[in-house]
Design a protein around this motif. Structure first.
Motif, PDB file in Angstrom:
ATOM      1  N   LYS A  77      -7.687  -0.805   5.815  1.00 47.87           N
ATOM      2  CA  LYS A  77      -8.567  -1.502   4.867  1.00 47.87           C
ATOM      3  C   LYS A  77      -7.770  -2.083   3.703  1.00 47.87           C
ATOM      4  CE  LYS A  77     -10.888   0.882   1.885  1.00 47.87           C
ATOM      5  NZ  LYS A  77     -11.872   1.820   1.253  1.00 47.87           N
ATOM      6  N   HIS A  78      -6.877  -1.283   3.136  1.00 47.71           N
ATOM      7  CA  HIS A  78      -6.104  -1.759   1.988  1.00 47.71           C
ATOM      8  C   HIS A  78      -5.062  -2.786   2.396  1.00 47.71           C
ATOM      9  CE1 HIS A  78      -7.711   0.715  -1.255  1.00 47.71           C
ATOM     10  NE2 HIS A  78      -7.811   1.706  -0.388  1.00 47.71           N
TER      11      HIS A  78
ATOM     12  N   ASN B 100      -6.610  -6.111   2.473  1.00 47.11           N
ATOM     13  CA  ASN B 100      -6.890  -6.641   1.132  1.00 47.11           C
ATOM     14  C   ASN B 100      -5.688  -7.272   0.435  1.00 47.11           C
ATOM     15  OD1 ASN B 100      -9.576  -5.925   1.208  1.00 47.11           O
ATOM     16  ND2 ASN B 100      -9.262  -3.944   0.214  1.00 47.11           N
ATOM     17  N   ILE B 101      -4.462  -7.052   0.968  1.00 51.18           N
ATOM     18  CA  ILE B 101      -3.286  -7.601   0.287  1.00 51.18           C
ATOM     19  C   ILE B 101      -2.576  -8.685   1.096  1.00 51.18           C
ATOM     20  CG2 ILE B 101      -2.882  -5.507  -1.063  1.00 51.18           C
ATOM     21  CD1 ILE B 101      -0.569  -4.853   0.905  1.00 51.18           C
TER      22      ILE B 101
ATOM     23  N   ASN C 216      -8.151   3.988   6.050  1.00 55.86           N
ATOM     24  CA  ASN C 216      -7.879   3.605   4.663  1.00 55.86           C
ATOM     25  C   ASN C 216      -6.686   2.655   4.558  1.00 55.86           C
ATOM     26  OD1 ASN C 216      -9.975   4.986   3.499  1.00 55.86           O
ATOM     27  ND2 ASN C 216      -8.766   6.769   2.892  1.00 55.86           N
TER      28      ASN C 216
ATOM     29  N   ALA D  94      -7.388  -8.738  -3.114  1.00 52.51           N
ATOM     30  CA  ALA D  94      -6.584  -7.912  -4.021  1.00 52.51           C
ATOM     31  C   ALA D  94      -5.152  -8.416  -4.207  1.00 52.51           C
ATOM     32  CB  ALA D  94      -6.545  -6.473  -3.497  1.00 52.51           C
TER      33      ALA D  94
ATOM     34  N   VAL E 244       0.874  -1.166   0.000  1.00 58.14           N
ATOM     35  CA  VAL E 244       0.000   0.000   0.000  1.00 58.14           C
ATOM     36  C   VAL E 244       0.916   1.222   0.000  1.00 58.14           C
ATOM     37  CG1 VAL E 244      -1.833   1.267   1.169  1.00 58.14           C
ATOM     38  CG2 VAL E 244      -1.738  -1.244   1.334  1.00 58.14           C
TER      39      VAL E 244
ATOM     40  N   PRO F 147      -2.645   0.483  -4.528  1.00 58.38           N
ATOM     41  CA  PRO F 147      -3.444   1.622  -4.043  1.00 58.38           C
ATOM     42  C   PRO F 147      -2.531   2.746  -3.592  1.00 58.38           C
ATOM     43  CG  PRO F 147      -3.418  -0.134  -2.401  1.00 58.38           C
ATOM     44  CD  PRO F 147      -2.745  -0.678  -3.627  1.00 58.38           C
TER      45      PRO F 147
ATOM     46  N   CYS G  91       1.696   4.936   0.761  1.00 52.75           N
ATOM     47  CA  CYS G  91       1.183   5.872   1.764  1.00 52.75           C
ATOM     48  C   CYS G  91       2.001   7.159   1.736  1.00 52.75           C
ATOM     49  CB  CYS G  91       1.297   5.266   3.161  1.00 52.75           C
ATOM     50  SG  CYS G  91       0.605   3.601   3.328  1.00 52.75           S
TER      51      CYS G  91
ATOM     52  N   LEU H 228      -2.566   6.053  -1.313  1.00 51.20           N
ATOM     53  CA  LEU H 228      -3.257   6.844  -0.301  1.00 51.20           C
ATOM     54  C   LEU H 228      -2.431   8.094  -0.057  1.00 51.20           C
ATOM     55  CD1 LEU H 228      -4.206   3.936   2.140  1.00 51.20           C
ATOM     56  CD2 LEU H 228      -5.423   4.775   0.102  1.00 51.20           C
TER      57      LEU H 228
END
Length: 382
Positions: free
Chosen positions: A334-335, A338-339, A331, A345, A283, A320, A285, A322
């Motif tokens: 959440k992401h 998902n990984i 956020n 994802a 992710v 993603p 960031c 962010l």
């Protein structure tokens, strides 16, 4: 032949040192003189000034040290003219290097080569005028730059490959994966690792790391959090953000951390590309103060759809991003969920990495650039 190189920061020192090594393969009698760092000095030649003496970032630091920067720039111009190299090779660092290029183009016939072209596709596109006027040969390390420079601006550029691909490929070839040894060497448990790459500057780390750790807190029973410590940042600085959580800090082993990680939270930059090349889902960031305002004005200043190199190279959202007010704990959490293994994802992102890697091509960026530089000098000499 004689080569004068200018690299203004640590990453430029690394890439320039590899280019020097490749030039020596093409031209065994190569002589080097340079503004750079320790890695370049290890390749031989004369270090005129170390990059740390001129490397100031941000408006206030630059303003405070403006006399030093201008004096260094003047000395550099004079030194090049006095030494009379066969080629001037600039490595990234556009604020300084484009000024040098203008002077050399105006006052000499020394050909100017630019390795790792300025990222004017993201900001300061007006610099294309300087590049067209002052740069004789431009070498790109990002495949999408070819369309930008040639398609949009009619300026020829050579894509030579990406040196980060070379560095990661070389590391993997020489360092077989051994998580037990890695954990033993760094007093880690053998739990799966979530890597935290929060940047290299104190303010950047402060802004991003606190949110990264808070987002990953629910996973600390199943995973261990490992911070990739930045050079020059003391452990005590990180420890103020880790509180009582079992977060480890490992210095000088970013590639080794990524090699053994299950997932990563990464501040935008070259680290996003490194993470992808190690096949670690991530992710991206990047917190910014006054994020709502930054998000509002971003379309007017940033002319690109993404900020991470992974997405820019793949021309799609693989990871993603962010950014600004989008970079908040909820956020990120959440992401991250998902990984992780088994999440929706993860496999899609790994497939996206394959698309990105295909566009990068094969390793060999410094070798390709060195060959083009030496061949251009030889053809001119003929």
């Amino acid at each position: 032949m004689k080569y004068y190189l200018i690299a203004g920061e640590a990453s430029g020192d690394l890439h320039a040192s590899h280019l020097m090594r490749s030039i020596k393969k093409q031209d065994p009698r190569a002589e080097f003189r340079f503004y750079g760092g320790d890695l370049m000095q290890a390749e031989g030649g004369t270090l005129v000034q170390h990059y740390r003496d001129l490397a100031y970032m941000g408006f206030i630091p630059v303003l405070l040290h403006l006399r030093t920067i201008l004096r260094g720039m003047k000395q550099c111009k004079q030194d090049i003219v006095t030494w009379k190299p066969d080629a001037l090779i600039l490595i990234d660092y556009p604020g300084f290097n484009l000024s040098i290029a203008k002077y050399i183009h105006t006052h000499t016939k020394i050909p100017v080569h630019y390795y790792i072209s300025p990222k004017i596709w993201a900001w300061k596109e007006r610099r294309i005028k300087n590049i067209k006027r002052d740069i004789d040969h431009l070498y790109s390390i990002l495949p999408f730059e070819k369309e930008f420079f040639e398609g949009k601006h009619g300026y020829p550029i050579q894509y030579v490959g990406n040196p980060t691909l070379d560095e990661v490929s070389a590391y993997l070839a020489n360092h077989p994966k051994n998580i037990s040894a890695f954990c033993a060497d760094n007093q880690l448990t053998e739990q799966p690792i979530i890597a935290l790459l929060a940047g290299s500057r104190q303010q950047e780390i402060k802004d991003n790391l606190t949110r990264m750790i808070e987002a990953a807190k629910p996973y600390t029973e199943q995973y261990q959090l490992v911070i990739a410590g930045a050079p020059g940042i003391e452990p005590s600085f990180y420890q103020q953000f880790t509180q009582e959580l079992p977060v480890r800090i490992v210095y000088g082993q970013t590639f080794r951390i990524l090699q053994h990680s299950t997932a990563a939270l990464v501040t935008s930059g070259t680290a996003t590309l490194e993470t992808a090349l190690f096949n670690v889902p991530q992710v991206v960031c990047y917190y910014m103060r006054m994020g709502w305002f930054v998000s509002m004005v971003r379309p007017y200043f940033l002319k690109i759809p993404y900020i991470s190199l992974v997405n820019l190279i793949a021309s799609q959202e693989v990871v993603p991003e962010l950014v600004a007010n989008g970079m908040n704990v909820d956020n990120v959490r959440k992401h991250l969920a998902n990984i992780l293994p088994g999440a929706s994802a993860r496999d899609k992102m790994l497939q996206g990495y394959k698309t990105m890697a295909g566009r990068l091509g094969e390793p060999g960026a410094p070798d390709h650039a060195a060959k083009l530089i030496v061949e251009s000098l030889c053809s001119t000499g003929d």
